[in-house]
Write a protein that holds these residues in place. Sequence first.
Motif, PDB file in Angstrom:
ATOM      1  N   TYR A  76       0.927  -1.206  -0.162  1.00 17.42           N
ATOM      2  CA  TYR A  76       0.042  -0.048   0.086  1.00 17.42           C
ATOM      3  C   TYR A  76       0.916   1.246  -0.234  1.00 17.42           C
ATOM      4  N   VAL A  77       0.679   2.170  -0.963  1.00 19.88           N
ATOM      5  CA  VAL A  77       1.785   3.363  -1.287  1.00 19.88           C
ATOM      6  C   VAL A  77       0.865   4.500  -0.956  1.00 19.88           C
ATOM      7  N   ARG A  78       1.371   5.361  -0.083  1.00 18.07           N
ATOM      8  CA  ARG A  78       0.613   6.560   0.090  1.00 18.07           C
ATOM      9  C   ARG A  78       1.685   7.885  -0.199  1.00 18.07           C
ATOM     10  N   ASN A  79       1.190   9.041  -0.189  1.00 13.48           N
ATOM     11  CA  ASN A  79       1.910  10.086  -0.463  1.00 13.48           C
ATOM     12  C   ASN A  79       2.248  10.557  -1.845  1.00 13.48           C
ATOM     13  N   GLY A 114      -5.120   5.022  -7.231  1.00  9.93           N
ATOM     14  CA  GLY A 114      -6.439   5.842  -6.586  1.00  9.93           C
ATOM     15  C   GLY A 114      -6.440   6.953  -7.462  1.00  9.93           C
ATOM     16  N   THR A 121      -9.073   8.487  -2.756  1.00  9.13           N
ATOM     17  CA  THR A 121      -7.951   7.603  -2.989  1.00  9.13           C
ATOM     18  C   THR A 121      -6.920   8.279  -3.739  1.00  9.13           C
ATOM     19  N   ARG A 122      -7.007   9.433  -3.950  1.00 11.89           N
ATOM     20  CA  ARG A 122      -5.988   9.911  -4.885  1.00 11.89           C
ATOM     21  C   ARG A 122      -4.695   9.807  -4.045  1.00 11.89           C
ATOM     22  N   GLY A 123      -3.351   9.936  -4.536  1.00 15.53           N
ATOM     23  CA  GLY A 123      -2.160  10.078  -3.716  1.00 15.53           C
ATOM     24  C   GLY A 123      -2.017   8.493  -3.464  1.00 15.53           C
ATOM     25  N   THR A 124      -2.695   7.471  -3.530  1.00 14.09           N
ATOM     26  CA  THR A 124      -2.423   6.274  -3.222  1.00 14.09           C
ATOM     27  C   THR A 124      -2.535   5.140  -4.193  1.00 14.09           C
ATOM     28  N   PHE A 143      -1.983   0.752  -4.880  1.00 16.38           N
ATOM     29  CA  PHE A 143      -1.527  -0.757  -4.243  1.00 16.38           C
ATOM     30  C   PHE A 143      -0.769  -1.162  -5.353  1.00 16.38           C
ATOM     31  N   LEU A 178       7.583   8.841  -0.384  1.00 19.61           N
ATOM     32  CA  LEU A 178       6.554   8.063  -0.452  1.00 19.61           C
ATOM     33  C   LEU A 178       6.489   7.161   0.844  1.00 19.61           C
ATOM     34  N   TYR A 219       0.218  -4.220   2.713  1.00 21.37           N
ATOM     35  CA  TYR A 219      -1.177  -3.857   2.903  1.00 21.37           C
ATOM     36  C   TYR A 219      -1.549  -5.242   3.982  1.00 21.37           C
TER      37      TYR A 219
END
Length: 123
Positions: free
Chosen positions: A21-24, A50, A55-58, A60, A86, A91
């Motif tokens: 799971y990738v954020r930012n 996303g 969900t923008r900025g994320t 899978f 990042l 997940y």
Amino acid sequence: MSISLRKANTRLPPEVNRVLYVRNLPFNITSEEMYDIFGKYGAIRQIRVGTNKDTRGTAFVVYEDIYDAKTAVDHLSGFNVANRYLIVLYYQPAKMNKKIDFKKKEEDLVKLQEKYGVSTKDK
């Protein structure tokens, strides 16, 4: 036998899995750019970026091999993409489901009970 030593002798922590799971992420990042960044660490089965407001900025990222996923987390956590660092996590469905706002669900339930005249005090 072509089994790599790192795979034969390494015990992985229980939270490690093939799905990251990738954020930012930058909002305008493309799937192709994601494949360029994450593909360096192994074969990728799927990437989902996303696109809606929540969900923008994320994204899978699903790897074919669990060891490739571990290598990607080790190397890409804190990686700078378009002046954004990042956040790359394994997940964990149990933790993701806890993020649901239970208070809002309870308020919705009370509204529905009032709307349809259902009372839980009769029990």
